[in-house]
Design an enzyme around this catalytic site. Structure first.
Site, PDB file in Angstrom:
ATOM      1  N   GLU A  45      18.642   2.121 -62.548  1.00 38.93           N
ATOM      2  CA  GLU A  45      17.782   2.388 -61.396  1.00 38.93           C
ATOM      3  C   GLU A  45      18.605   2.203 -60.131  1.00 38.93           C
ATOM      4  OE1 GLU A  45      13.445   1.482 -59.460  1.00 38.93           O
ATOM      5  OE2 GLU A  45      14.067   0.329 -61.209  1.00 38.93           O
ATOM      6  N   CYS A 241      10.872   1.728 -60.754  1.00 37.82           N
ATOM      7  CA  CYS A 241       9.917   2.015 -59.682  1.00 37.82           C
ATOM      8  C   CYS A 241      10.371   3.156 -58.784  1.00 37.82           C
ATOM      9  CB  CYS A 241       9.667   0.753 -58.858  1.00 37.82           C
ATOM     10  SG  CYS A 241       8.907  -0.582 -59.800  1.00 37.82           S
ATOM     11  N   ASN A 372       6.163   5.015 -65.295  1.00 38.74           N
ATOM     12  CA  ASN A 372       7.083   3.890 -65.430  1.00 38.74           C
ATOM     13  C   ASN A 372       6.379   2.600 -65.805  1.00 38.74           C
ATOM     14  OD1 ASN A 372       9.365   2.051 -64.996  1.00 38.74           O
ATOM     15  ND2 ASN A 372       8.300   1.542 -63.107  1.00 38.74           N
ATOM     16  N   GLU A 373       5.619   2.053 -64.879  1.00 38.30           N
ATOM     17  CA  GLU A 373       5.039   0.726 -65.093  1.00 38.30           C
ATOM     18  C   GLU A 373       3.568   0.769 -64.699  1.00 38.30           C
ATOM     19  OE1 GLU A 373       7.733  -3.196 -64.816  1.00 38.30           O
ATOM     20  OE2 GLU A 373       6.847  -2.617 -62.909  1.00 38.30           O
TER      21      GLU A 373
END
Length: 655
Positions: A45, A241, A372-373
């Site tokens: 990331e 993120c 993603n989350e």
């Protein structure tokens, strides 16, 4: 008589010492599970200056003047009576993806007017290295403005220079190469202009000649080499993120990150203001490291590509913006087009684009992450739409599904239950917690449903202070706890198919989050103790899990010890991983059944420190690093002494 008594005493002592050894058993003929070739991989990331200012080797910050403050990173300079001015021109109507360029007026016939660029916390320059300067330019005036390129060290001495004179009245790219005469941690670039006139400039760039695989405009070789040295099974990209964005207009859009670099749309990096303790207002994404580069890097290092795409949701820790369900089709189409870009042949639209970009062979994409989350019913609704479309066209592509940001709680429970009922392929679990948590959860997957979805331990790292604290460090205690936890991942390889530490990279002066796997400055890099744990598991994973037991139980915390064993059919051997998380040495004995015996010496790799708080650093990059030795094997019995706070790997070879 005395001699006999002495011999009896020695025998009693030997028996006593032997009985103190913990007796472990390994059934080498009872395969429990196959270990995925992709088991241990990399999570990338763009946080902590991981891309721009990090693995992407560009040395010029704000090269295309696309930051919110278009001249951020640049300073006007004058010498020898030279004078001039700079205008920032907005051409968004014609070039929305690269809206700005500068128009420089040289007002004096003599002397020089110019701009200096500070780089990313300076520019790391190496003596003898060749550097390639390039610029998009066009002359506006009656006479041509001449460019003098200089590198200055931190005392303002010139350590490299070249000359360049653009000639066209239309945009063109110009370049020149020169060698540096000194090694400097924080150099600056100066672009001097002379000769009265007007010149337009954009994409002012400086790259070292020696990048990863010597690709022009490529990646920083030492950082990619550290990834290659792990022999990772997969590369997850671009996050994280970053995929979501703080809001949807700063989400990651893969189609804007491929093709000519001057046509890739720059955006602000979501981490620039995320943490009040580490504001980074100059953190942007140029996408010089884009999806094509991610795929090629994965291929270079032998890793399966695992892209993660936005599912129509911004980060739920920030704005939580949602695309309405009736407007979701473009997001889904992006996913379908990405699969075609990766795998399609030249007769497909996106496969042809990949071919035109220089890679006719497919990238063999087998997995794709949707979100993603994320969490909540709004994610489930969008996940269903994505899954229906992807599986309808590409049924063999496995979908990685988020189960929230935490390893438990109501968000996790809802998604875990729902996706299991819906027959999801792979569930992506994340855990950032204390070393104690990792030690206590080494049995987390022992009782998971063997017929349910597979598990991707997608993000994890032990936090020695508290999650998100800027005081967290990559201590040996954290790394050892992660190693202990990973024995549980490997022991349950029929359920857990992939795992990756996060985050991956951090600039020592530009980080926002700690701890991190690999640290670097402008010239050097080092692996943390956690890096060596990840590397050792990856290089020594074996092919098939076999039972390693103590008193008929898996070794997951008894007396502070953790262990797993695997056959390695590639080397015709057995691999034992053993962790002693305590302050006391352990004497062990392994009785191996189901084998015809092993060669008399086994290789041993030891990673350890007496100091739980010990770390690696730029000054002592290998303070905690693997050490090699051997141990004797007697038939099917191995005796092993394990020091305090130690991770050992023993590799036995069959006779």
């Amino acid at each position: 008589m005395l001699r006999k008594a002495f011999l009896m005493l020695c025998a009693a002592g030997a028996l006593s010492a032997n009985s103190a050894r913990a007796q472990y058993t390994i059934a080498a003929d009872k395969v429990k599970a196959q270990i995925s070739p992709n088991m241990y991989g990399i999570f990338f990331e763009d946080i902590n200056l991981a891309a721009d200012g990090g693995v992407y080797a560009e040395l010029v910050k704000n090269r295309s003047f696309e930051f919110n403050m278009p001249l951020m990173g640049w300073d006007e300079q004058k010498k020898d009576g030279g004078d001039g001015r700079v205008e920032v021109i907005n051409r968004a109507a014609d070039r929305p993806e690269n809206a700005h360029f500068i128009k420089v007026y040289i007002d004096s016939a003599g002397g020089s007017f110019g701009l200096s660029n500070e780089g990313f916390r300076g520019m790391g320059i190496k003596e003898g290295e060749e550097y390639s300067f390039s610029v998009m330019a066009k002359q506006e005036g009656e006479q041509n403005v001449k460019l003098n390129i200089e590198l200055h060290d931190d005392k303002n001495a010139i350590i490299g220079k070249a000359e360049l004179t653009p000639t066209d009245k239309e945009w063109n790219r110009y370049s020149v190469k020169f060698k540096a005469t000194a090694t400097v941690q924080k150099a600056q670039l100066y672009v001097w202009m002379s000769g009265k006139g007007i010149i337009d400039m954009d994409m002012v760039s400086l790259f070292p000649e020696h990048t990863w695989k010597n690709r022009p405009g490529g990646l920083r070789a030492d950082l990619v080499q550290k990834l290659a040295d792990m022999k990772p099974g997969f590369l997850r990209f671009p996050g994280g993120c970053i995929v979501e964005g703080r809001e949807l207009n700063t989400r990651y859009q893969w189609k804007k990150t491929i093709g000519a670099v001057d046509q890739r749309t720059n955006i602000i990096n979501r981490w620039n203001t995320e943490f009040s303790h580490r504001p980074t207002p100059d953190y942007y994404q140029t996408f010089g490291l884009g999806f094509m580069e991610y795929f090629m890097t994965a291929e270079d290092i032998g890793a399966s590509p695992l892209p993660i795409l936005n599912c129509g949701m911004a980060c739920e820790f920030n704005t939580g913006e949602l695309v309405p369900m009736d407007k979701l089709d473009p997001y889904i189409q992006d996913a379908l087009d990405l699969i075609e870009f990766a795998n399609g042949d030249v007769n497909t639209k996106w496969g042809k684009l990949r071919t035109d970009l220089g890679h006719p062979a497919p990238f063999h994409l087998k997995m794709l992450g949707v979100g993603n989350e994320q969490w909540g019913p709004q994610y489930i609704e969008r996940w269903k739409a994505f899954t229906k479309a992807i599986k309808g066209k590409y049924p063999d592509v496995k979908i990685v599904s988020a189960v929230g940001p935490f390893p438990g709680g109501k968000e996790f429970d809802l998604l875990n239950k729902t996706f299991r009922a819906l027959g999801a392929d792979i569930l992506d679990e994340h855990y950032y917690a204390s070393p104690k948590w990792f030690l206590e959860h080494a049995k987390r997957y022992d009782n998971y449903d063997r017929k349910g979805p597979k598990i991707f331990a997608g993000e994890y790292a032990a936090q020695n202070v508290v999650t998100g604290s800027p005081k967290n460090k990559n201590t040996w205690e954290c790394a050892l706890a992660e190693a202990a936890f990973m024995t549980g991942l490997e022991r349950n390889a029929d359920v857990v198919r992939m795992a990756s530490y996060a985050p991956l990279f951090a600039h020592v002066e530009g980080w926002q989050w700690t701890p991190d796997l690999i640290w670097f400055d402008n010239l050097n890099s080092y692996g943390s103790p956690n890096y060596y744990v990840q590397q050792l598991f990856s290089l020594n994973k074996g092919t098939d899990v076999v039972p390693l037991l103590l008193n008929n139980e898996a070794v997951a915390g008894q007396d502070g010890c953790f262990a797993t064993a695997s056959l390695d059919k590639n080397t015709n051997g057995l691999v034992i991983k053993f962790i002693n998380s305590t302050a006391s040495a352990k004497s062990t004995s392994f009785k191996i059944t189901g084998s015809k015996g092993y060669q008399k010496q086994a290789s041993v790799i030891t990673l350890r420190s007496n100091d739980k708080d010990a770390v690696n650093s730029l000054e002592t990059p290998t303070a905690i690093s693997p050490k090699n030795s051997t141990v004797n094997v007697s038939g099917n019995t191995l005796k092993l002494d394990v020091e305090p706070y130690t991770f050992k790997i023993v590799r036995l070879k069959n006779k």
